[in-house]
Write a protein that holds these residues in place. Sequence first.
Motif, mmCIF file in Angstrom:
data_model
loop_
_atom_site.group_PDB
_atom_site.id
_atom_site.type_symbol
_atom_site.label_atom_id
_atom_site.label_comp_id
_atom_site.label_asym_id
_atom_site.label_seq_id
_atom_site.Cartn_x
_atom_site.Cartn_y
_atom_site.Cartn_z
ATOM 1 N N TRP A 6 0.837 -1.195 0.000
ATOM 2 C CA TRP A 6 0.000 0.000 0.000
ATOM 3 C C TRP A 6 0.871 1.244 0.000
ATOM 4 N N SER A 7 0.447 2.263 -0.749
ATOM 5 C CA SER A 7 1.055 3.584 -0.648
ATOM 6 C C SER A 7 0.310 4.363 0.432
ATOM 7 N N ILE A 8 1.046 4.955 1.372
ATOM 8 C CA ILE A 8 0.459 5.683 2.490
ATOM 9 C C ILE A 8 0.847 7.148 2.394
ATOM 10 N N ASP A 9 -0.122 8.028 2.573
ATOM 11 C CA ASP A 9 0.117 9.471 2.504
ATOM 12 C C ASP A 9 0.969 9.909 3.697
ATOM 13 N N ALA A 10 2.238 10.199 3.442
ATOM 14 C CA ALA A 10 3.166 10.528 4.531
ATOM 15 C C ALA A 10 3.020 11.959 5.019
ATOM 16 N N VAL A 16 0.768 7.034 8.655
ATOM 17 C CA VAL A 16 1.918 6.140 8.514
ATOM 18 C C VAL A 16 2.039 5.258 9.755
ATOM 19 N N TRP A 17 1.897 5.858 10.924
ATOM 20 C CA TRP A 17 1.972 5.102 12.177
ATOM 21 C C TRP A 17 0.902 4.010 12.220
ATOM 22 N N LEU A 32 4.488 1.792 1.594
ATOM 23 C CA LEU A 32 5.440 2.735 1.034
ATOM 24 C C LEU A 32 4.940 4.129 1.408
ATOM 25 N N PRO A 33 5.476 4.732 2.483
ATOM 26 C CA PRO A 33 5.069 6.100 2.846
ATOM 27 C C PRO A 33 5.570 7.075 1.789
ATOM 28 N N HIS A 34 4.718 8.011 1.385
ATOM 29 C CA HIS A 34 5.079 8.899 0.283
ATOM 30 C C HIS A 34 4.288 10.196 0.415
ATOM 31 N N VAL A 93 10.990 14.750 11.790
ATOM 32 C CA VAL A 93 11.336 14.684 10.360
ATOM 33 C C VAL A 93 10.193 13.997 9.618
ATOM 34 N N PRO A 94 10.072 14.191 8.324
ATOM 35 C CA PRO A 94 8.970 13.578 7.569
ATOM 36 C C PRO A 94 8.932 12.058 7.709
ATOM 37 N N ALA A 95 7.727 11.518 7.706
ATOM 38 C CA ALA A 95 7.532 10.090 7.958
ATOM 39 C C ALA A 95 7.899 9.214 6.767
#
Length: 369
Positions: A6-10, A16-17, A32-34, A93-95
């Motif tokens: 899955w792509s997760i909105d970071a 993400v958590w 995949l956090p993005h 920092v960004p996830a």
Amino acid sequence: MTRELWSIDARDPRKVWAALVPALEGTGAAILPHPASPSGLPETVPENVAVVVETSGSTGRPKRVMLSAAALKASATASDELLGGSGHWLLAVPAHYIAGINVLARSHFSATVPVMMKPTGFSAETFVAAVAELKAERRFTSLVPVQLARLLESEDAVAALASFARILVGGQSTPIALLAAARARGLAVTTTYGSSETSGGCVWDGTPLPTAQLRLVDDRIELAGPMLAEGYLDDPRRSAFTFREHDGIRWYRTDDIGEIVDGVLRVRGRADDMIISGGVKVSLAEVETVVRTLPGQSAAVVVAVPHPEWGEAPIVITTSAIELDALRGAVAAQLSAAAAPARVMLIDEIPMLAAGKPDRLALASLVLK
């Protein structure tokens, strides 16, 4: 056997958590956090992959690094050993950074819930407010150098930083002057070296984590240990080139060159940052380190350009004017005459990548126009 990806909105670290915990426990899809919607994402990954990290692509096309839950746990466990045990983490920092994923993974493996800042709008004020949410006496965070520099400008932020048992700083080279300034304020700052391929920083203050191994092969830094990635998603050729086995040990071949002095690793720069100027090897990273110690040049960037006499030469791109002869003298005194920059290029603003690093490809293109 495969596993759904899955792509997760970071942009929202809480999402993400929420997805990372089941991914690490093996009860949910790999993630995949993005910060955007990535293209060309396959529907599945190998079964043991829990997280895919897309690199910034600062020197080429992005890579998608596959990490297992075991690798992230190995990194967290080794980190806890040096930290003296678990604590409460602040995500600053960004996830989608490996450093951000590490903060979340360490929190999960220590059965705590991190305080999560949104990556947008980072400031001393928002950082201080987030620190106030930390409950445990032992607290940790990870920062990139530009964040640390910004926080040192605020007395309230410095007081907040002083409450941390350890502050990890990585993602790029930390200027010597910045590190000295932080430590002079009594802050427990540790520099980290590593990458997504090593589940983040696996060398702290120049020394490998307890379960990590370090060696130099023709000055190229190679790393080994249980925190290594599985390889690159849908890129077996690159995986085979980068991850190699020798005497039963699987090594990750980095793009960096270094040296070991008194048992401590010193990263000299990227292998592709090494140029030949007048027949002499010159590290652009070392030139940049010297330049950044000069007044007003803490954000200067050094790139290479063709030179009719020397073949290649460093030039300095900066937003703060500096006299060329003084600059050349300072660099030559610390490195060599061949390392002295050929010229200075003054611009209004240094272009940056989303990861907070200078966009060196854009700068190189700008110089060659």
